[in-house]
Enzyme design. Sequence first.
Site, PDB file in Angstrom:
ATOM      1  N   HIS A   1       0.635  -1.109   0.190  1.00 33.84           N
ATOM      2  CA  HIS A   1       0.044   0.027   0.057  1.00 33.84           C
ATOM      3  C   HIS A   1       0.802   1.272  -0.129  1.00 33.84           C
ATOM      4  CE1 HIS A   1      -3.164  -2.839   1.147  1.00 33.84           C
ATOM      5  NE2 HIS A   1      -4.075  -1.761   0.476  1.00 33.84           N
ATOM      6  N   SER A   3       3.078   7.508  -4.337  1.00 32.97           N
ATOM      7  CA  SER A   3       4.571   7.691  -4.935  1.00 32.97           C
ATOM      8  C   SER A   3       5.151   6.098  -5.000  1.00 32.97           C
ATOM      9  CB  SER A   3       5.537   8.445  -4.031  1.00 32.97           C
ATOM     10  OG  SER A   3       5.949   7.752  -2.976  1.00 32.97           O
ATOM     11  N   TYR A  19       7.996   5.187  -3.676  1.00 36.53           N
ATOM     12  CA  TYR A  19       8.837   5.033  -2.869  1.00 36.53           C
ATOM     13  C   TYR A  19       8.308   4.384  -1.580  1.00 36.53           C
ATOM     14  CZ  TYR A  19      11.070   8.126  -6.353  1.00 36.53           C
ATOM     15  OH  TYR A  19      11.233   8.352  -7.531  1.00 36.53           O
ATOM     16  N   ASP A  33       8.021   5.143   1.527  1.00 36.68           N
ATOM     17  CA  ASP A  33       7.860   6.272   2.641  1.00 36.68           C
ATOM     18  C   ASP A  33       6.747   6.172   3.593  1.00 36.68           C
ATOM     19  OD1 ASP A  33       5.780   6.630   0.966  1.00 36.68           O
ATOM     20  OD2 ASP A  33       6.814   8.424  -0.230  1.00 36.68           O
TER      21      ASP A  33
END
Length: 247
Positions: free
Chosen positions: A213, A229, A231, A233
């Site tokens: 997710h 995104s 990435y 993060d």
Amino acid sequence: MSSLTDTLKSLSDLVHYSRRPLPTAPDGLTDAQAASFVLEKPEDHGRLYDFIDDIQSAIRKGLPVDLDEQTLLAVVDAIRHAQTTGIDDRYLLLEKVFTLISRLPSNSTAQNKLQDAIISLLYNDLPHPPATYLGKKYAFRAADGLNNSITVPSLGQARMPYTRTVQAKNPIPYSSLPDPELLFDTLLRRDGTKSHPSGISSLLFAFANLIIHSLFKTDEKFKHINNTSSYLDLSPLYGDSEAAQRS
């Protein structure tokens, strides 16, 4: 030393002349040989011959560099590390090579070869394109993943199309894809509990779910758009935009 260089020059000329076409003129001379007589031009030689001749000419004017311990260490360091960690500038090898180039005959084979090698070394020693820019804007990538790469700023940014690295041979329209809930119930739903044969905790799969997710959030209307995104993060926790992170 002189006999060795003379032998190398002779071998260079032997290889060079052997590659020439046989002379067809009545005097038995090649075009280059005839030009050397008629136009008083020096006869051409092999590249190795010219290179050695240039070095010998420079030495006759005085050694272009000091053949001391530091020069030897600089050469050894370049041989060992030029293709890996890079040349140690403290040995001043480049400065010595620049000195050598300046003392070689102008536009000579040796000078041109060394100049090309130095230019290639200096160019390849730096990343192209550069890794990043200076300034607050590029110190960190944006909350939505913008500017992670200065060459392709939008690559990996939220609300951008998914990228494709392999072309589909048999594309399937979205309307023909099965319902995600049906896939989950068919493949992943389980009845009851069962210990993993390797003793893996179910928290590992919860962690995998968090990773998925964080990287994928397909837009419900436009299926080719990723709303988060690319990435890892923790965007499900912190948000995938600056507005969401500040709220």
